[in-house]
Write a protein that holds these residues in place. Structure first.
Motif, PDB file in Angstrom:
ATOM      1  N   LEU A  89       0.836  -1.206   0.000  1.00 14.93           N
ATOM      2  CA  LEU A  89       0.000   0.000   0.000  1.00 14.93           C
ATOM      3  C   LEU A  89       0.867   1.250   0.000  1.00 14.93           C
ATOM      4  CD1 LEU A  89      -2.824  -0.948   2.549  1.00 14.93           C
ATOM      5  CD2 LEU A  89      -3.089  -0.598   0.081  1.00 14.93           C
ATOM      6  N   ALA A  90       1.967   1.199   0.777  1.00  9.90           N
ATOM      7  CA  ALA A  90       2.872   2.354   0.823  1.00  9.90           C
ATOM      8  C   ALA A  90       3.532   2.576  -0.534  1.00  9.90           C
ATOM      9  CB  ALA A  90       3.921   2.147   1.907  1.00  9.90           C
ATOM     10  N   ILE A  91       3.912   1.494  -1.205  1.00 10.65           N
ATOM     11  CA  ILE A  91       4.569   1.616  -2.512  1.00 10.65           C
ATOM     12  C   ILE A  91       3.618   2.212  -3.541  1.00 10.65           C
ATOM     13  CG2 ILE A  91       5.465   0.283  -4.466  1.00 10.65           C
ATOM     14  CD1 ILE A  91       6.787  -1.578  -2.516  1.00 10.65           C
ATOM     15  N   THR A  92       2.364   1.787  -3.502  1.00  9.80           N
ATOM     16  CA  THR A  92       1.407   2.238  -4.508  1.00  9.80           C
ATOM     17  C   THR A  92       0.744   3.561  -4.152  1.00  9.80           C
ATOM     18  OG1 THR A  92      -0.313   0.889  -3.449  1.00  9.80           O
ATOM     19  CG2 THR A  92       0.894  -0.106  -5.280  1.00  9.80           C
ATOM     20  N   GLY A  93       1.197   4.171  -3.058  1.00 10.55           N
ATOM     21  CA  GLY A  93       0.608   5.449  -2.661  1.00 10.55           C
ATOM     22  C   GLY A  93      -0.768   5.322  -2.078  1.00 10.55           C
ATOM     23  N   GLY A  94      -1.044   4.163  -1.480  1.00  8.45           N
ATOM     24  CA  GLY A  94      -2.354   3.943  -0.872  1.00  8.45           C
ATOM     25  C   GLY A  94      -2.553   4.760   0.386  1.00  8.45           C
ATOM     26  N   LEU A  98      12.701  -5.079  -3.487  1.00  7.94           N
ATOM     27  CA  LEU A  98      13.409  -3.904  -2.965  1.00  7.94           C
ATOM     28  C   LEU A  98      13.038  -3.624  -1.517  1.00  7.94           C
ATOM     29  CD1 LEU A  98      13.256  -1.320  -5.914  1.00  7.94           C
ATOM     30  CD2 LEU A  98      15.120  -2.860  -5.306  1.00  7.94           C
ATOM     31  N   ILE A  99      11.766  -3.832  -1.162  1.00  5.99           N
ATOM     32  CA  ILE A  99      11.341  -3.495   0.201  1.00  5.99           C
ATOM     33  C   ILE A  99      11.888  -4.479   1.231  1.00  5.99           C
ATOM     34  CG2 ILE A  99       9.263  -2.329  -0.586  1.00  5.99           C
ATOM     35  CD1 ILE A  99       7.642  -4.742   0.260  1.00  5.99           C
ATOM     36  N   PRO A 154       9.413   1.095   2.151  1.00  2.00           N
ATOM     37  CA  PRO A 154       8.523   1.073   0.989  1.00  2.00           C
ATOM     38  C   PRO A 154       8.417   2.415   0.277  1.00  2.00           C
ATOM     39  CG  PRO A 154       7.292   0.862   3.054  1.00  2.00           C
ATOM     40  CD  PRO A 154       8.729   0.686   3.384  1.00  2.00           C
ATOM     41  N   LYS A 155       8.482   3.525   1.012  1.00  2.00           N
ATOM     42  CA  LYS A 155       8.353   4.830   0.363  1.00  2.00           C
ATOM     43  C   LYS A 155       9.535   5.105  -0.561  1.00  2.00           C
ATOM     44  CE  LYS A 155       5.467   6.967   3.912  1.00  2.00           C
ATOM     45  NZ  LYS A 155       5.338   8.047   4.930  1.00  2.00           N
ATOM     46  N   LYS A 156      10.735   4.814  -0.096  1.00  2.00           N
ATOM     47  CA  LYS A 156      11.916   5.016  -0.938  1.00  2.00           C
ATOM     48  C   LYS A 156      11.910   4.048  -2.117  1.00  2.00           C
ATOM     49  CE  LYS A 156      15.534   7.317   1.732  1.00  2.00           C
ATOM     50  NZ  LYS A 156      14.754   7.944   2.790  1.00  2.00           N
ATOM     51  N   ALA A 157      11.440   2.812  -1.882  1.00  2.00           N
ATOM     52  CA  ALA A 157      11.345   1.847  -2.981  1.00  2.00           C
ATOM     53  C   ALA A 157      10.393   2.365  -4.053  1.00  2.00           C
ATOM     54  CB  ALA A 157      10.865   0.498  -2.452  1.00  2.00           C
ATOM     55  N   ALA A 158       9.295   2.993  -3.622  1.00  2.00           N
ATOM     56  CA  ALA A 158       8.342   3.550  -4.580  1.00  2.00           C
ATOM     57  C   ALA A 158       8.968   4.670  -5.396  1.00  2.00           C
ATOM     58  CB  ALA A 158       7.112   4.064  -3.838  1.00  2.00           C
ATOM     59  N   VAL A 159       9.749   5.523  -4.749  1.00  2.00           N
ATOM     60  CA  VAL A 159      10.418   6.618  -5.468  1.00  2.00           C
ATOM     61  C   VAL A 159      11.393   6.057  -6.503  1.00  2.00           C
ATOM     62  CG1 VAL A 159      12.026   8.550  -5.215  1.00  2.00           C
ATOM     63  CG2 VAL A 159      10.153   8.262  -3.580  1.00  2.00           C
TER      64      VAL A 159
END
Length: 576
Positions: A19-24, A94-95, A102-107
């Motif tokens: 959810l954190a990766i997908t901006g949930g 990555l996470i 997760p936030k940095k992985a999303a970036v």
């Protein structure tokens, strides 16, 4: 075999990360994280619960309970699979890198299109991360170290995972007709913090039924090798198990041999050679005649070599051979020596069990005293306040002595901020019986700053124990960079104990650091850091780690009588 609770905990935590990766919804992600912790620490097997019972687990609402029930019934949750499908497998990997959330992985995925660990390493080499907000040379260094940690872990598992599986296997093989003895050996018996494979030793006149039983265990995934004396399987979770069967008369020699370590065994074999003997897994033999000298018990083997029996946790060639020859091995601390636990949590903050349930379980363990140390307000997510803490203190005073006479201490786990300050002013801190202070943030400080930070916390007259002192998470977060000589000196000088945190993914301090700190005259506290009634039992892993650090009961403050402990905790008055 993994507990259903552990499987569900991992599933919910993964969904929170996705959810954190997908901006949930951030609130939704936190709800799943809380539910994951609650189920992981819940005392009942969640696979036996329906939706209604699952909703009784603290932090588990109707929607999450329904998804857990669906997973337990079908093995999957379509809503989770849908989110998984939107994220490349490499990004999900990555996470799992320590230090990369997760936030940095999303970036990294959104801005640079990185979809694998290999691509991430290449991007760091090309310094492409430095153009991203929140990234820089220090971040790159931390990520590379996290990748190194992940690769080093390889197929190794935490001590508790291996222990639970080994105990299950030993119990089942012990029921096989003809099995005379059965035990685990190897690094697990020595309480190493991570385990590569599990060594099981059995004694029998006929090895075939025991070998067959191993192959037919529910946890057996594939047979790697099979024979009369040794069988190896890979479990359904990927961990290798090696079973050896020896005659009962060779039990002691075999147990000594297969417990190791290799360095310890080299030393014992050298001693045997100098005495005209040969030591193997089958016994101690006279070289000239080939006659068996001793083999039935470990004690006999060590005695014939001129050594006292060496506890398995010391068998690392760190001076135990010399001490055994002199007859001055320490009387190591045991779990029975512990009179109490000085670092625990309740559902007032991030625990999942009530104060009353924690006290009842602690009393059942035979503790004479017990400290409740919920989080302080600077760890904002716990929403602590003065009023909540004072109300808990009043309740603690009411319950003091009500559970089998167990004395209850009111404490707190303080947060050591970046400057070494802690929550609450001195006058408020003075009302606690015990204060644990821990690093919960700013892990990447320079060695100089981190050292100053920890030393300053030691110098606080209200801080009694430094909790999980290096803040490491095994395989996920490296220890903080600090001058441990200075920290240990400060602890000895100020009368501040160092914690041995028993959680299997912490075991902090680790054994080498314990040996190191003991030379400075530091005292220690073996604590569970329990967040549920089930967690109270992990303290045995801390005891094993303390033994590896050569600690005696006198070194550990929570083996002391309450009057002696209280005198130690009156740190401020001792210094004034």
């Amino acid at each position: 075999m993994a507990r259903p609770n552990d499987e569900v905990e991992a599933l919910l935590q993964e969904y929170a990360d996705l959810l954190a990766i997908t901006g949930g919804d951030a609130f939704k992600a936190r709800a799943y994280e809380k539910a994951a912790r609650a189920i992981g620490g819940y005392h009942e097997d969640v696979s036996t619960l329906g939706v209604r019972e699952l909703r009784a687990v603290p932090g588990v609402g109707k929607s999450i309970a329904e998804k857990v029930d669906e997973y337990l019934r079908t093995g999957s949750v379509p809503a989770f699979e849908e989110v998984r499908a939107r994220i490349p497998a490499g990004v999900r990997q990555l996470i799992t890198i320590p230090t990369l959330g997760p936030k940095k992985a999303a970036v990294l995925h959104d801005e640079l299109g990185i979809t694998s660990v290999e691509e991430l390493v290449e991007a760091i080499k090309q310094e492409r991360l430095r153009d991203l907000k929140g990234f820089g040379p220090k971040t790159e260094e931390n990520i590379l170290h996290g990748i190194e940690l992940m690769q080093q872990a390889g197929g190794r598992v935490l001590l508790n995972v291996a222990m639970e599986l080994a105990e299950e296997i030993v119990a089942e093989l012990s029921e096989v007709v003809g099995c005379q003895r059965c035990a685990y050996a190897g690094s697990l018996r020595r309480y190493r913090e991570t385990i590569g494979d599990i060594d099981i030793l059995a004694a029998s006149d006929d090895s075939a039924p025991i070998m067959a039983a191993l192959k037919n265990l529910d946890v057996a995934g594939e047979v790697i090798a099979g024979g009369e004396k040794k069988t190896s399987i890979r479990t359904t979770k990927g961990l290798q198990v090696d079973l050896r069967v020896v005659p009962l008369q060779a039990w002691g020699a075999a147990l000594q041999y297969f417990t190791g370590s290799q360095a310890h065994n080299v030393r014992t074999r050298e001693i045997a050679v100098h005495a005209g003997l040969k030591l193997s897994e089958y016994g101690l033999f006279d070289v000239e005649t080939g006659e068996l000298v001793v083999s039935e018990t470990e004690e006999e083997v060590y005695r014939r070599l001129g050594l006292a029996w060496v506890p398995p946790t010391l068998r690392e060639d760190r001076g135990e051979i010399e001490a055994a020859a002199r007859g001055d091995l320490p009387r190591l601390v045991t779990e029975d020596d512990l009179r109490g636990d000085l670092h625990t949590h309740t559902d007032l903050t991030d625990g999942v069990s009530t104060l009353e349930d924690m006290l009842a379980t602690a009393a059942e363990r035979g503790y004479r005293y017990y400290a409740v140390t919920d989080h302080a307000p600077n760890l904002v997510m716990q929403r602590m306040s003065d009023e909540k803490m004072l109300a808990q203190r009043a309740r603690v005073r009411e319950l003091d002595g009500k559970y089998r006479g167990m004395r209850v201490l009111h404490g707190t786990e303080l947060n050591i901020d970046a400057d070494g300050e802690v929550d609450w002013p001195p006058e408020f801190l003075a009302g606690f019986d015990v204060c644990v202070a821990s690093v919960h943030s700013s892990f990447g400080q320079s060695s100089e700053d981190m050292t100053r930070r920890l030393v300053r916390a030691c110098e606080n007259p209200h801080v009694n124990i430094i909790g999980h002192p290096t803040a490491r998470l095994i395989g996920r977060r490296p220890p903080v960079d600090a001058d441990l000589d200075e920290v240990f000196r400060a602890c000895a000088r100020t009368g501040t104990a160092l914690e041995i945190n028993s959680f299997p993914d912490r075991l902090d301090l680790r054994d080498e650091h314990i040996l190191w700190a003991k030379r400075f005259g530091v005292k220690f506290a073996i604590n569970s850091d329990a967040h549920s009634t089930m967690n109270l039992g992990v303290i045995g892993y801390g005891v094993g780690t303390a033994q590896r650090g050569w600690l005696t009961p006198d070194d550990v403050i929570n083996t002391w009588p309450l009057t002696k402990l209280r005198a130690f905790l009156r740190k401020g008055s001792r210094r004034s």
